[in-house]
Design a protein around this motif. Structure first.
Motif, PDB file in Angstrom:
ATOM      1  N   ALA A  48      12.101   7.502  -8.181  1.00 10.08           N
ATOM      2  CA  ALA A  48      11.646   7.857  -9.536  1.00 10.08           C
ATOM      3  C   ALA A  48      10.161   8.203  -9.516  1.00 10.08           C
ATOM      4  O   ALA A  48       9.391   7.655  -8.721  1.00 10.08           O
ATOM      5  N   SER A  49       9.768   9.093 -10.404  1.00  6.86           N
ATOM      6  CA  SER A  49       8.366   9.519 -10.486  1.00  6.86           C
ATOM      7  C   SER A  49       7.509   8.396 -11.077  1.00  6.86           C
ATOM      8  O   SER A  49       8.031   7.475 -11.724  1.00  6.86           O
ATOM      9  N   SER A  84       0.848  -1.182   0.000  1.00  9.36           N
ATOM     10  CA  SER A  84       0.000   0.000   0.000  1.00  9.36           C
ATOM     11  C   SER A  84       0.892   1.244   0.000  1.00  9.36           C
ATOM     12  O   SER A  84       1.938   1.262   0.655  1.00  9.36           O
ATOM     13  N   SER A  85       0.491   2.253  -0.762  1.00  7.35           N
ATOM     14  CA  SER A  85       1.194   3.538  -0.884  1.00  7.35           C
ATOM     15  C   SER A  85       2.510   3.464  -1.655  1.00  7.35           C
ATOM     16  O   SER A  85       3.253   4.448  -1.715  1.00  7.35           O
ATOM     17  N   SER A  86       2.808   2.313  -2.265  1.00  4.23           N
ATOM     18  CA  SER A  86       4.065   2.222  -3.012  1.00  4.23           C
ATOM     19  C   SER A  86       3.984   2.949  -4.348  1.00  4.23           C
ATOM     20  O   SER A  86       5.014   3.194  -4.988  1.00  4.23           O
ATOM     21  N   GLY A  87       2.760   3.269  -4.804  1.00  2.00           N
ATOM     22  CA  GLY A  87       2.638   4.032  -6.054  1.00  2.00           C
ATOM     23  C   GLY A  87       2.098   3.227  -7.226  1.00  2.00           C
ATOM     24  O   GLY A  87       2.210   3.657  -8.377  1.00  2.00           O
ATOM     25  N   LYS A  88       1.481   2.091  -6.950  1.00  2.00           N
ATOM     26  CA  LYS A  88       0.972   1.233  -8.042  1.00  2.00           C
ATOM     27  C   LYS A  88      -0.088   1.946  -8.881  1.00  2.00           C
ATOM     28  O   LYS A  88      -0.039   1.916 -10.103  1.00  2.00           O
ATOM     29  N   SER A  89      -1.061   2.576  -8.205  1.00  2.00           N
ATOM     30  CA  SER A  89      -2.141   3.237  -8.957  1.00  2.00           C
ATOM     31  C   SER A  89      -1.595   4.369  -9.809  1.00  2.00           C
ATOM     32  O   SER A  89      -2.054   4.580 -10.938  1.00  2.00           O
ATOM     33  N   ARG A 100       4.007   8.902   3.047  1.00  2.00           N
ATOM     34  CA  ARG A 100       2.862   8.977   2.118  1.00  2.00           C
ATOM     35  C   ARG A 100       1.563   8.577   2.828  1.00  2.00           C
ATOM     36  O   ARG A 100       0.524   9.193   2.609  1.00  2.00           O
ATOM     37  N   ASP A 113      -3.085  -4.308 -10.405  1.00  2.00           N
ATOM     38  CA  ASP A 113      -2.502  -3.547  -9.292  1.00  2.00           C
ATOM     39  C   ASP A 113      -2.865  -4.316  -8.018  1.00  2.00           C
ATOM     40  O   ASP A 113      -4.006  -4.269  -7.580  1.00  2.00           O
ATOM     41  N   ASP A 123      -8.295  -3.037  -5.271  1.00  2.00           N
ATOM     42  CA  ASP A 123      -9.139  -2.139  -4.474  1.00  2.00           C
ATOM     43  C   ASP A 123     -10.493  -1.894  -5.146  1.00  2.00           C
ATOM     44  O   ASP A 123     -11.514  -1.735  -4.476  1.00  2.00           O
TER      45      ASP A 123
HETATM   46  N1  ATP Z   1       6.867   7.979  -7.432  1.00  2.00           N
HETATM   47  C1  ATP Z   1       6.241   8.678  -6.480  1.00  2.00           C
HETATM   48  N2  ATP Z   1       6.865   9.715  -5.872  1.00  2.00           N
HETATM   49  C2  ATP Z   1       6.224  10.414  -4.907  1.00  2.00           C
HETATM   50  N3  ATP Z   1       4.972  10.189  -4.482  1.00  2.00           N
HETATM   51  C3  ATP Z   1       4.314   9.180  -5.053  1.00  2.00           C
HETATM   52  C4  ATP Z   1       4.909   8.376  -6.071  1.00  2.00           C
HETATM   53  N4  ATP Z   1       4.010   7.435  -6.444  1.00  2.00           N
HETATM   54  C5  ATP Z   1       2.907   7.644  -5.694  1.00  2.00           C
HETATM   55  N5  ATP Z   1       3.094   8.691  -4.855  1.00  2.00           N
HETATM   56  C6  ATP Z   1       2.098   9.184  -3.903  1.00  2.00           C
HETATM   57  O1  ATP Z   1       1.910   8.158  -2.920  1.00  2.00           O
HETATM   58  C7  ATP Z   1       0.532   8.028  -2.587  1.00  2.00           C
HETATM   59  C8  ATP Z   1       0.075   6.599  -2.853  1.00  2.00           C
HETATM   60  O2  ATP Z   1       0.150   6.355  -4.258  1.00  2.00           O
HETATM   61  P1  ATP Z   1      -0.768   5.264  -4.955  1.00  2.00           P
HETATM   62  O3  ATP Z   1      -2.199   5.483  -4.615  1.00  2.00           O
HETATM   63  O4  ATP Z   1      -0.390   5.234  -6.400  1.00  2.00           O
HETATM   64  O5  ATP Z   1      -0.239   3.945  -4.208  1.00  2.00           O
HETATM   65  P2  ATP Z   1      -0.827   2.471  -4.248  1.00  2.00           P
HETATM   66  O6  ATP Z   1       0.364   1.568  -4.237  1.00  2.00           O
HETATM   67  O7  ATP Z   1      -1.784   2.316  -5.377  1.00  2.00           O
HETATM   68  O8  ATP Z   1      -1.575   2.401  -2.855  1.00  2.00           O
HETATM   69  P3  ATP Z   1      -2.807   1.481  -2.351  1.00  2.00           P
HETATM   70  O9  ATP Z   1      -2.400   0.035  -2.581  1.00  2.00           O
HETATM   71  O10 ATP Z   1      -2.912   1.821  -0.899  1.00  2.00           O
HETATM   72  O11 ATP Z   1      -4.028   1.869  -3.135  1.00  2.00           O
HETATM   73  C9  ATP Z   1      -0.225   9.061  -3.414  1.00  2.00           C
HETATM   74  O12 ATP Z   1      -0.439  10.178  -2.606  1.00  2.00           O
HETATM   75  C10 ATP Z   1       0.742   9.393  -4.534  1.00  2.00           C
HETATM   76  O13 ATP Z   1       0.600  10.713  -4.996  1.00  2.00           O
END
Ligand code: ATP
Length: 196
Positions: free
Chosen positions: A153-154, A13-18, A119, A83, A39
């Motif tokens: 990385a972005s 969670s919050s790793s940035g997958k979405s 995050r 995801d 999700d």
């Molecule tokens: N590469 C990145 N650099 C900085 N911030 C990021 C990056 N990727 C995602 N974020 C930020 O981290 C937060 C979580 O991102 P995201 O929803 O993509 O994660 P997720 O892995 O899909 O989480 P979940 O499994 O909880 O839904 C968001 O606020 C997003 O803007």
């Protein structure tokens, strides 16, 4: 009928997958991809209290249904970005079984724990400590077709990396190998893992 290609993002969670999935859908060429997120399937469930003794069963069936939805969409020829959080061995084992025969590019989405916690606090829509709970588990199998670090990385840069990997494999006529290597290493389903 051609089978769809599956780009499978795995991370806490919050790793940035979405965020990466969103970028991938913008930049991938060809017919439009679908973003199928675990999700999103969970959010389809009726929003009401589940008895504590039923919860494990309900969540397991939700995830098993998600894996089969992925297989069904791909079998109909749709290209997918999925995801998921492979935080329990049976989830990976079930995917290895259900997605047999599909072209699955397994992508490790990494991020250092302090940044995950930052995050999590900033977004406020996930339980505190969720990423830490998953942290030591989601990448335990250790095998990927391609990996990225969202701490460095972005989302766009990670998506470009994944796209380049997929396109170069496709151009060379090479199938992804991570799922095959995981099956060979014994991560596939034991009967008791997919029960219920
Ligand atoms: N590469 C990145 N650099 C900085 N911030 C990021 C990056 N990727 C995602 N974020 C930020 O981290 C937060 C979580 O991102 P995201 O929803 O993509 O994660 P997720 O892995 O899909 O989480 P979940 O499994 O909880 O839904 C968001 O606020 C997003 O803007």
């Amino acid at each position: 009928m051609r089978r769809g290609r599956i780009i499978f993002l795995n991370g806490t969670s919050s790793s940035g997958k979405s965020a990466i999935a969103g970028e991938l859908l913008r930049i991938l060429d060809g017919d439009p991809y679908f973003h199928l997120a675990v999700d999103a399937v969970g959010a389809m469930r009726a929003d009401r209290e589940v008895a504590p003794e039923r919860l494990d069963d309900v969540l397991r069936r939700t995830r098993m249904g998600y894996h089969r939805a992925i297989a069904g969409m791909a079998a109909a020829g749709n290209d997918l970005v999925v995801d998921h959080v492979l935080s329990e061995p049976w989830r990976l084992a079930d995917c290895l079984e259900v997605l047999a025969g599909a072209d699955v590019f397994l992508v490790g989405v990494h991020c250092p724990l302090p940044e995950l916690e930052r995050r999590e606090r900033a977004r406020g829509d996930r339980p505190r400590g969720l990423a830490a709970l998953q942290y030591g588990k989601v990448h335990a199998h250790g095998v990927y077709d391609v990996e990225c670090d969202t701490g460095a990385a972005s989302p766009r840069a990670c998506a470009e990396l994944v796209k380049a990997h997929v396109e170069s494999a496709v151009a060379r006529g090479e199938a992804p190998t991570a799922f095959a290597r995981l099956r060979a290493a014994g991560h596939g389903a034991a009967p008791e893992m997919t029960r219920g």
